[in-house]
Design a protein around this motif. Structure first.
Motif, short mmCIF file in Angstrom:
data_model
loop_
_atom_site.label_atom_id
_atom_site.label_comp_id
_atom_site.label_asym_id
_atom_site.label_seq_id
_atom_site.Cartn_x
_atom_site.Cartn_y
_atom_site.Cartn_z
N GLY A 110 2.58 12.24 9.82
CA GLY A 110 3.93 11.69 9.91
C GLY A 110 4.14 10.77 11.10
O GLY A 110 3.24 10.02 11.48
N GLU A 111 5.33 10.86 11.68
CA GLU A 111 5.69 9.96 12.78
C GLU A 111 4.88 10.19 14.04
O GLU A 111 4.82 9.32 14.91
CB GLU A 111 7.19 10.08 13.08
N SER A 112 4.23 11.34 14.16
CA SER A 112 3.41 11.60 15.35
C SER A 112 1.96 11.15 15.17
O SER A 112 1.16 11.25 16.10
CB SER A 112 3.45 13.08 15.72
N ALA A 113 1.60 10.64 14.00
CA ALA A 113 0.24 10.14 13.77
C ALA A 113 -0.02 8.92 14.66
O ALA A 113 0.90 8.17 14.99
CB ALA A 113 0.05 9.77 12.30
N ASP A 114 -1.26 8.76 15.07
CA ASP A 114 -1.62 7.64 15.94
C ASP A 114 -3.12 7.41 15.82
O ASP A 114 -3.85 8.20 15.25
CB ASP A 114 -1.24 7.95 17.39
N TYR A 115 -3.55 6.32 16.41
CA TYR A 115 -4.97 6.01 16.48
C TYR A 115 -5.49 6.46 17.84
O TYR A 115 -4.83 6.29 18.86
CB TYR A 115 -5.20 4.51 16.29
N GLN A 116 -6.70 7.02 17.84
CA GLN A 116 -7.27 7.58 19.06
C GLN A 116 -8.01 6.55 19.90
O GLN A 116 -8.20 6.74 21.09
CB GLN A 116 -8.23 8.73 18.71
N VAL A 117 -8.46 5.45 19.29
CA VAL A 117 -9.23 4.43 20.01
C VAL A 117 -8.50 3.10 19.91
O VAL A 117 -8.09 2.69 18.83
CB VAL A 117 -10.66 4.31 19.43
N GLU A 118 -8.36 2.44 21.04
CA GLU A 118 -7.68 1.14 21.13
C GLU A 118 -8.60 0.17 21.87
O GLU A 118 -9.08 0.48 22.96
CB GLU A 118 -6.37 1.32 21.89
N ARG A 119 -8.83 -0.99 21.28
CA ARG A 119 -9.65 -2.02 21.93
C ARG A 119 -8.87 -3.33 21.93
O ARG A 119 -8.47 -3.81 20.87
CB ARG A 119 -10.97 -2.19 21.19
N ILE A 120 -8.66 -3.89 23.11
CA ILE A 120 -7.91 -5.14 23.24
C ILE A 120 -8.88 -6.27 23.56
O ILE A 120 -9.74 -6.14 24.43
CB ILE A 120 -6.82 -5.02 24.32
N ILE A 136 0.85 -1.19 0.00
CA ILE A 136 0.00 0.00 0.00
C ILE A 136 0.89 1.24 0.00
O ILE A 136 2.01 1.22 0.49
CB ILE A 136 -1.02 0.02 1.16
N ALA A 137 0.36 2.31 -0.58
CA ALA A 137 1.08 3.58 -0.66
C ALA A 137 0.52 4.53 0.39
O ALA A 137 -0.68 4.75 0.43
CB ALA A 137 0.92 4.19 -2.05
N ILE A 138 1.39 5.06 1.22
CA ILE A 138 0.99 6.00 2.26
C ILE A 138 1.26 7.41 1.72
O ILE A 138 2.41 7.75 1.40
CB ILE A 138 1.79 5.78 3.57
N PRO A 139 0.23 8.27 1.61
CA PRO A 139 0.45 9.63 1.08
C PRO A 139 1.48 10.40 1.90
O PRO A 139 1.52 10.30 3.13
CB PRO A 139 -0.93 10.29 1.22
N ASN A 140 2.33 11.14 1.21
CA ASN A 140 3.36 11.98 1.83
C ASN A 140 4.34 11.22 2.71
O ASN A 140 4.94 11.79 3.61
CB ASN A 140 2.70 13.11 2.64
#
Length: 195
Positions: A152-162, A68-72
């Motif tokens: 960029g490197e600071s991107a993250d997901y806001q919701v985590e479900r384990i 997959i291609a990640i923009p920027n």
């Protein structure tokens, strides 16, 4: 312009494009670094197959060995499974733009944990992939990450479900509850933590 067109064309990207990967290995371009690893073991492959078999193929493309291609980003990861709506990425080509993807799956191996829980998490979030499912056969858990934010490197997901193996994982974006009761396990290694 598509997300594939927005990627920086660098020496690493060109080298990666021309790379001759030996049989039995896979390679990924991760933030400018070419990472090569041995092919997965049977436990890994059976988990991917079990997940793939539960996703309705009449609505969803369920692709393995798909870059997959990640923009920027100077990244072309190859998740263990890429899920997108049928028709979201038509025609030939090696790369699917991340914005066309609904869910990516990574099954953690002994050597991939830090990348799967860390670097790939921020890459997929930066690419605005709506859902990232990490299945860890050593920890016997599934981690579903949703609501990507940041750049960029600071991107993250806001919701985590384990969810523990044996319990079902609600994959609302696909309209299913993932049955994990058949997932095999591997001997535990030190716990990896997401940032």
């Amino acid at each position: 312009m598509t997300a594939v067109d927005e990627r920086p064309i660098t020496r690493a990207a060109k080298t990666f494009e021309d790379l001759d990967v030996p049989e039995g290995f896979k390679a990924e371009l991760l933030r400018g670094d070419i990472v090569m690893m041995a092919g997965p073991d049977r436990v890994h492959n059976r988990i991917v197959q079990t997940v793939q078999d539960q996703i309705p193929h009449d609505r969803w493309d369920r692709l393995q060995t798909q870059d997959i291609a990640i923009p920027n980003e100077e990244s072309e990861p190859q998740p263990d499974l890429v899920v997108l709506e049928r028709g979201a990425a038509e025609g030939p080509g090696r790369l699917i733009p991340a914005p066309a993807v609904t869910l990516v799956l990574e099954v953690v191996s002994r050597t991939s944990g830090d990348r799967d829980y860390g670097e790939k998490c921020s890459m997929y979030a930066a690419g605005r992939v709506p859902a990232y499912l990490i299945i860890d056969p050593m920890e016997q858990l599934c981690m579903l990450l949703t609501e990507p934010a940041g750049e960029g490197e600071s991107a993250d997901y806001q919701v985590e479900r384990i969810t523990d193996f044996g319990d079902s994982v609600p994959l609302d974006m696909l309209g299913i509850k993932l049955d994990t009761s058949e997932f095999e396990t591997l001997p535990a290694v030190r716990r990896r933590r997401r940032r």
